[in-house]
Design an enzyme around this catalytic site. Structure first.
Site, mmCIF file in Angstrom:
data_model
loop_
_atom_site.group_PDB
_atom_site.id
_atom_site.type_symbol
_atom_site.label_atom_id
_atom_site.label_comp_id
_atom_site.label_asym_id
_atom_site.label_seq_id
_atom_site.Cartn_x
_atom_site.Cartn_y
_atom_site.Cartn_z
ATOM 1 C CE LYS A 88 -1.014 -46.712 -39.611
ATOM 2 N NZ LYS A 88 -0.905 -46.787 -41.072
ATOM 3 C CG ASP A 129 2.892 -45.865 -40.775
ATOM 4 O OD1 ASP A 129 1.992 -45.648 -41.944
ATOM 5 O OD2 ASP A 129 3.138 -45.051 -40.064
#
Length: 444
Positions: A125, A165
């Protein structure tokens, strides 16, 4: 002290001031205890200690120039958490709340989510505390180019493949991909969520929301029920919320709420999704404008109130920890039967316990919102083979993946004596594949 508790104590001691990471690690490791106790070789191999420590953390500064000619500086992050089953895969988040704790929690969750898809992708991430809201296209382009000028050296089509995201959509992916291609002089599938004109996949935009509804539908089928006639409350109004709403409506449900960070709308007649898409996807406006355009719709300040609306199914699709113990109790009191997490860890631990103790079918994010990353992996496969699949082909693969995820988490929960507990089932099902790979690789 048990093996799990000793590892959790170590996490808190070595990673102070990271509450989101502590929360995720606590939830996951406690739910894995049955599987860990059944496999003493894991402790001997220090498997949990290695699992909770990222393989690599990259932190960097991102300097860029705004439209007034002033130099701005943001923080950039990429946490490459675990590559046991494949290259790191996980989104980039651009939001003022981004910090190392949040990126680590998201990356840790991504390990298990990606494993659940059945596809060969590891967990990672990244992101920045940059806020795209209110910025011009030129400012966003200059930021994205600066961000990628550092990130490019740490990623690759077979190493680490970021995606979008919160705050990172098609525009931002395009700018970052252009800069990567410019620096590396290669056109490869190093980012997913790309535009259709340069290697993207059909159904990627819809995938997380569609996948969420597909797995909720599987849960309903397991109880001999369907979505037809069900009332659904959805939080958020981004991609996940919009396409969860679309698929739920297609399958016969009535969606009555959507929200953003300012408040929520309630439409007793069912959300008019065309209006929401116009406001959010075209105008980039606020959800309160919906009430001004749709007769009978109500707007309420404060997004937490969305969970006071009576519903059969609740789909939190906004952000982490949005659904707390108090809201969970209100939903239970109002008769909610199913909760599917469309966002990453949107329900607090206390909220989750309320649902489980009241026999609400609770589908955690690492299973329920895995449709997005699953379709990203399908995009990677298309890139590698220079292929382009139809929307129907991708959607059918997505539906099959989500059905398999439900089957696997249900089986894992039953195997270890936790029938119906899909938090335990998802964590164990995701963990077992990663653990097998890590054991096979030796101490690395």
């Amino acid at each position: 002290m048990s093996y799990v508790e000793s590892v959790l104590a170590r996490i808190k001691e070595q990673n102070p001031n990271e509450p989101e990471f502590h929360q995720a690690a606590t939830e996951v490791l406690h739910s894995l205890e049955a599987a860990i106790n059944a496999n003493p070789q894991y402790e001997k191999a220090g498997l949990l200690e290695r699992l909770v420590e990222p393989e690599r953390i990259v932190m960097f500064r991102v300097p860029w120039v705004d439209d007034q000619g002033k130099v701005q500086v943001n923080k950039g992050y990429r946490v490459q958490f675990n590559s046991a089953i494949g290259p790191y895969k996980g989104g980039l988040r651009f939001h003022p709340s981004v910090n190392l704790s949040i990126i680590k929690f998201l990356g840790f969750e991504q390990i298990f989510k990606n494993s659940l898809t059945g596809l060969p992708i590891g967990g990672g991430k990244g992101g920045s505390n940059f806020d795209p809201k209110g910025k011009s296209d030129g400012e966003i382009m200059r930021f994205c180019q600066s961000f990628m000028t550092e990130l490019y050296r740490h990623i690759g089509a077979d190493t680490d493949v970021p995606a979008g995201d919160i705050g990172v959509g098609a525009r931002e992916i395009g700018y970052m991909f252009g800069q990567y291609k410019r620096i590396r002089n290669e056109h490869v599938g190093v980012l997913t969520g790309r535009g259709l004109s340069y290697g993207g996949s059909l159904a990627r935009k819809e995938a997380t929301g569609f996948g969420l509804v597909y797995i909720v539908d599987e849960a309903l089928k397991s109880k001999g029920d369907t979505l037809v006639g069900k009332t659904v409350a959805i939080s958020g109004s981004g991609n996940v919320a919009i396409y969860a709403c679309q698929k739920a409506q297609q399958l016969g449900a009535k969606v009555v709420t959507m929200s953003d960070s300012n408040g929520y709308v309630y439409d007793k007649n069912g959300i008019d999704l065309d209006v929401v898409k116009q406001i959010k996807e075209v105008e980039r406006g606020r959800i309160k404008e919906y009430a001004a355009r749709v007769k009978g719709a109500e707007y309420h300040e404060g997004c937490k109130g969305v969970w006071t609306v009576k519903c059969d199914i609740a789909l939190p699709c906004a952000t982490q920890n949005e659904l707390d113990e108090e809201s969970a109790k209100i939903l239970v009191k109002n008769g909610v039967k199913y909760v599917g997490e469309g966002a990453n860890m949107p329900t607090t631990l206390a909220g989750t316990e309320v649902f489980q103790s009241n026999k609400v079918v609770f589908l955690p994010g690492k299973a329920a919102n895995a449709g997005g990353v699953a379709t990203s992996a399908l995009e990677m496969a298309q890139s590698s083979g220079r292929l382009f699949w139809s929307f129907e082909e991708v959607d059918a693969k997505l539906k099959g993946i989500m059905a398999n995820i439900f089957k696997n988490i249900d089986a894992a929960a039953k195997k270890y004596g936790f029938e119906g507990n899909y938090v335990v089932g998802a964590n164990i099902a995701g963990f077992e594949k990663v653990a097998d790979a890590m054991m096979a690789h030796g101490i690395v």
